[in-house]
Motif scaffolding. Structure first.
Motif, PDB file in Angstrom:
ATOM      1  N   HIS A   6      36.748  47.482  30.365  1.00  0.00           N
ATOM      2  CA  HIS A   6      36.759  48.917  30.130  1.00  0.00           C
ATOM      3  C   HIS A   6      37.622  49.670  31.146  1.00  0.00           C
ATOM      4  N   LEU A   7      38.262  48.933  32.064  1.00  0.00           N
ATOM      5  CA  LEU A   7      39.181  49.583  32.993  1.00  0.00           C
ATOM      6  C   LEU A   7      40.549  49.732  32.343  1.00  0.00           C
ATOM      7  N   PHE A   8      41.407  50.506  32.975  1.00  0.00           N
ATOM      8  CA  PHE A   8      42.656  50.911  32.310  1.00  0.00           C
ATOM      9  C   PHE A   8      43.672  49.775  32.200  1.00  0.00           C
ATOM     10  N   ASP A   9      43.907  49.067  33.285  1.00  0.00           N
ATOM     11  CA  ASP A   9      45.001  48.106  33.330  1.00  0.00           C
ATOM     12  C   ASP A   9      44.560  46.762  32.757  1.00  0.00           C
ATOM     13  N   PRO A  10      45.223  46.252  31.714  1.00  0.00           N
ATOM     14  CA  PRO A  10      44.833  44.951  31.152  1.00  0.00           C
ATOM     15  C   PRO A  10      44.993  43.803  32.141  1.00  0.00           C
ATOM     16  N   ALA A  11      45.817  43.995  33.179  1.00  0.00           N
ATOM     17  CA  ALA A  11      45.960  42.946  34.201  1.00  0.00           C
ATOM     18  C   ALA A  11      44.649  42.719  34.926  1.00  0.00           C
ATOM     19  N   TYR A  12      43.813  43.770  35.036  1.00  0.00           N
ATOM     20  CA  TYR A  12      42.491  43.603  35.640  1.00  0.00           C
ATOM     21  C   TYR A  12      41.670  42.577  34.861  1.00  0.00           C
ATOM     22  N   LEU A  13      41.700  42.729  33.529  1.00  0.00           N
ATOM     23  CA  LEU A  13      40.927  41.834  32.673  1.00  0.00           C
ATOM     24  C   LEU A  13      41.462  40.409  32.752  1.00  0.00           C
ATOM     25  N   GLY A  14      42.788  40.281  32.729  1.00  0.00           N
ATOM     26  CA  GLY A  14      43.383  38.952  32.814  1.00  0.00           C
ATOM     27  C   GLY A  14      43.065  38.264  34.127  1.00  0.00           C
ATOM     28  N   GLY A  15      43.145  39.025  35.230  1.00  0.00           N
ATOM     29  CA  GLY A  15      42.840  38.448  36.532  1.00  0.00           C
ATOM     30  C   GLY A  15      41.388  38.024  36.645  1.00  0.00           C
ATOM     31  N   THR A  16      40.488  38.869  36.131  1.00  0.00           N
ATOM     32  CA  THR A  16      39.063  38.536  36.166  1.00  0.00           C
ATOM     33  C   THR A  16      38.758  37.330  35.290  1.00  0.00           C
ATOM     34  N   ALA A  17      39.409  37.260  34.129  1.00  0.00           N
ATOM     35  CA  ALA A  17      39.188  36.127  33.222  1.00  0.00           C
ATOM     36  C   ALA A  17      39.622  34.820  33.873  1.00  0.00           C
ATOM     37  N   ILE A  18      40.755  34.832  34.564  1.00  0.00           N
ATOM     38  CA  ILE A  18      41.220  33.609  35.229  1.00  0.00           C
ATOM     39  C   ILE A  18      40.297  33.245  36.381  1.00  0.00           C
ATOM     40  N   GLY A  19      39.904  34.254  37.176  1.00  0.00           N
ATOM     41  CA  GLY A  19      38.979  33.987  38.273  1.00  0.00           C
ATOM     42  C   GLY A  19      37.663  33.423  37.771  1.00  0.00           C
ATOM     43  N   THR A  20      37.152  33.989  36.690  1.00  0.00           N
ATOM     44  CA  THR A  20      35.896  33.502  36.102  1.00  0.00           C
ATOM     45  C   THR A  20      36.049  32.070  35.621  1.00  0.00           C
ATOM     46  N   LEU A  21      37.194  31.748  35.011  1.00  0.00           N
ATOM     47  CA  LEU A  21      37.440  30.393  34.523  1.00  0.00           C
ATOM     48  C   LEU A  21      37.442  29.388  35.679  1.00  0.00           C
ATOM     49  N   ILE A  22      38.054  29.774  36.804  1.00  0.00           N
ATOM     50  CA  ILE A  22      38.086  28.880  37.968  1.00  0.00           C
ATOM     51  C   ILE A  22      36.660  28.558  38.428  1.00  0.00           C
ATOM     52  N   PHE A  23      35.835  29.611  38.555  1.00  0.00           N
ATOM     53  CA  PHE A  23      34.474  29.385  39.048  1.00  0.00           C
ATOM     54  C   PHE A  23      33.613  28.666  38.021  1.00  0.00           C
ATOM     55  N   PHE A  67      34.320  24.329  49.775  1.00  0.00           N
ATOM     56  CA  PHE A  67      35.035  25.232  48.871  1.00  0.00           C
ATOM     57  C   PHE A  67      35.517  26.483  49.602  1.00  0.00           C
ATOM     58  N   VAL A  68      34.683  27.033  50.460  1.00  0.00           N
ATOM     59  CA  VAL A  68      35.086  28.210  51.225  1.00  0.00           C
ATOM     60  C   VAL A  68      36.269  27.870  52.129  1.00  0.00           C
ATOM     61  N   ALA A  69      36.198  26.729  52.799  1.00  0.00           N
ATOM     62  CA  ALA A  69      37.257  26.336  53.724  1.00  0.00           C
ATOM     63  C   ALA A  69      38.582  26.070  53.006  1.00  0.00           C
ATOM     64  N   LEU A  70      38.499  25.567  51.775  1.00  0.00           N
ATOM     65  CA  LEU A  70      39.705  25.204  51.028  1.00  0.00           C
ATOM     66  C   LEU A  70      40.076  26.248  49.975  1.00  0.00           C
ATOM     67  N   GLN A  71      39.633  27.479  50.162  1.00  0.00           N
ATOM     68  CA  GLN A  71      39.823  28.480  49.122  1.00  0.00           C
ATOM     69  C   GLN A  71      41.291  28.746  48.806  1.00  0.00           C
ATOM     70  N   ILE A  72      42.152  28.755  49.797  1.00  0.00           N
ATOM     71  CA  ILE A  72      43.569  29.056  49.535  1.00  0.00           C
ATOM     72  C   ILE A  72      44.222  27.965  48.693  1.00  0.00           C
ATOM     73  N   PRO A  73      44.134  26.671  49.074  1.00  0.00           N
ATOM     74  CA  PRO A  73      44.736  25.646  48.194  1.00  0.00           C
ATOM     75  C   PRO A  73      44.082  25.572  46.816  1.00  0.00           C
ATOM     76  N   ILE A  74      42.770  25.835  46.723  1.00  0.00           N
ATOM     77  CA  ILE A  74      42.119  25.814  45.405  1.00  0.00           C
ATOM     78  C   ILE A  74      42.710  26.893  44.508  1.00  0.00           C
ATOM     79  N   LEU A 109      48.518  25.803  37.866  1.00  0.00           N
ATOM     80  CA  LEU A 109      48.158  25.149  36.610  1.00  0.00           C
ATOM     81  C   LEU A 109      48.204  26.128  35.440  1.00  0.00           C
ATOM     82  N   MET A 110      47.699  27.359  35.653  1.00  0.00           N
ATOM     83  CA  MET A 110      47.598  28.333  34.553  1.00  0.00           C
ATOM     84  C   MET A 110      48.818  29.241  34.425  1.00  0.00           C
ATOM     85  N   GLN A 111      49.583  29.396  35.510  1.00  0.00           N
ATOM     86  CA  GLN A 111      50.839  30.147  35.511  1.00  0.00           C
ATOM     87  C   GLN A 111      50.731  31.542  34.884  1.00  0.00           C
TER      88      GLN A 111
END
Length: 446
Positions: free
Chosen positions: A44-61, A109-116, A123-125
């Protein structure tokens, strides 16, 4: 040996099985809601990039936590066995051992957060804007990795000890708090993507606090029985590592199948991909019902092994057979009656709805073919005899890959769905082949 105070039911009735299953179904359904709430609020936020970024982050977790879901499953099995054997000290050990492993994995996971994150984005580009917001979301939520994995263990232990109400309270409160905080942080405070990630982090912390409270108050938690030296001896840790490794292989097989399914769906074009994705979401909704039954069967089967009770195991198997059959028939009839309405819940695009309905007949076969594999998985994990789970999933994924090579070139998307159903048939048939051996082993132990 210290003893537990509650008597185990030697022959649970149908009513007792259902009263145990229904809250577990609700608990299972709440599991994926954290990512769904995040995506819905950001949508429901304005920028669709917000949704895309959240979707990718959610997929990772979701991928990370799915891989380590065995922490909950195996903990539940060992806890149920400790309760069945009336052994308070082992009941405490069934909690302490996986808690330490979960904490170590979470901190890694916390220690390796940057390479993860870098590997995931490679991978998802995604585009640069989406990648930026995925990073914002990821770097906040990653601090919840130890909390989430510890929660898996606490919830698994509470389930194994039959503290179903406490399990339900923990998971539902986590999702309600997450939803309310996500709305407040994004709409009220204007934090955007960072707000939904922070809301999820706070919700995970609340769940951990609730889980610790309920475990601390449990009549099966004898704090005088905590002796780390004996609990962490390799002879004591080996069965847990063996069960967890088997269940990890099972999860990798599932991820392999779903990744192949998604990749082949993509090759048929965006509308077929969307239709297949909707049908998969409906399939998950069906699977949640079987997962609730699987958890109930796991608890009774674990208690049976702990008590060395052949009659209780046979009763657990009988209840599993009967209620898997009933649930499979009911889900098939419900979906048959309302299939168009179910599909329409996910999209307003008429073309996608029409395509989904072309292939929905395959989904009618899912409960009848796969339900037994899902529920009897609980029987084997409850007894922590997990090698059959590993073997049946390896055979099923091989069957799926071979079927894809043969059927997809011949029948296209219908062939892909036929492969999906064959995978489900394999999950059930290959696992059920091990049931007689399970009964013989239990008889030998008794």
């Amino acid at each position: 040996m210290s003893h537990l105070s509650t008597t185990i039911h030697k022959s649970p009735s149908h009513k007792e099985y259902l009263l145990l299953s229904l809250p577990l179904i609700v608990s299972t359904i709440t599991t994926p809601l954290l990512g769904l709430v995040d995506t819905a609020v950001v949508g429901h936020l304005f920028d669709p990039a917000y949704l895309g970024g959240t979707a990718i982050g959610t997929l990772i977790f979701n991928t990370i936590y799915w891989l380590f879901g065995f922490l909950r499953v195996s903990t539940s099995g060992f806890a149920a066995q400790a309760r069945g054997s009336d052994d308070r000290q082992e009941g405490v050990a069934a909690l302490i051992r996986p808690l330490m492993i979960a904490l170590v994995i979470g901190l890694i996971f916390v220690a390796l957060q940057i390479p993860i994150l870098q590997a995931s984005l490679l991978l998802m580009q995604p585009g640069p804007d989406i990648a930026h917001w995925a990073g914002v979301y990821f770097h906040i939520r990653i601090w919840g990795a130890p909390l989430t994995l510890l929660n898996y263990v606490l919830i698994g232990w509470l389930m194994g000890m039959s503290h179903i109400r406490q399990t339900l309270i923990t998971q539902i409160s986590m999702n309600v708090v997450n939803m309310l905080l996500a709305i407040w942080f994004t709409q009220g405070l204007g934090w955007g993507v960072a707000g939904v990630a922070a809301a999820t982090l706070f919700a995970e912390a609340l769940a951990l606090a609730a889980g610790v409270y309920f475990v601390w108050r449990s009549p099966y938690m004898d704090r005088r029985s905590i002796r780390l030296k004996g609990m962490l001896a390799w002879s004591q840790l080996k069965p847990m590592f063996r069960a967890n490794s088997d269940l990890l292989v099972r999860t990798i097989c599932l991820l392999t199948m779903f990744n192949i399914f998604t990749a082949r769906s993509t090759s048929f074009g965006p509308e077929v991909l969307a239709a297949n994705s909707i049908l998969l979401q409906i399939h998950y909704m069906m699977a949640y019902f079987f997962d609730g039954l699987a958890n109930a069967s796991s608890i009774y089967a674990g208690q049976a092994r702990g008590a060395r009770s052949g009659p209780l195991l046979r009763r657990s198997l009988t209840l599993s057979w009967i209620w898997t059959t009933v649930t499979a028939v009911l889900l098939t009839l419900i979906y048959l009656a309302g299939r168009e309405q179910f599909v329409a819940l996910f999209t307003d695009n008429r073309a996608v709805v029409d395509i989904a309905l072309q292939y929905n007949a395959w989904l009618l076969l899912f409960p009848l073919t796969t339900g037994f594999g899902l529920v009897f998985y609980g029987v084997f994990t409850g007894t922590t005899m997990t090698a059959p789970v590993r073997n049946s999933m390896l055979l099923s994924v091989v069957l799926f890959i071979i079927s894809c090579l043969v059927l997809i070139p011949m029948y296209g998307n219908h062939g892909l769905w036929a492969c999906f159903i064959l995978f489900g048939i394999g999950r059930s048939a290959f696992l059920l082949m091990y049931v007689p051996g399970l009964e013989k082993r239990m008889a030998a132990e008794g």
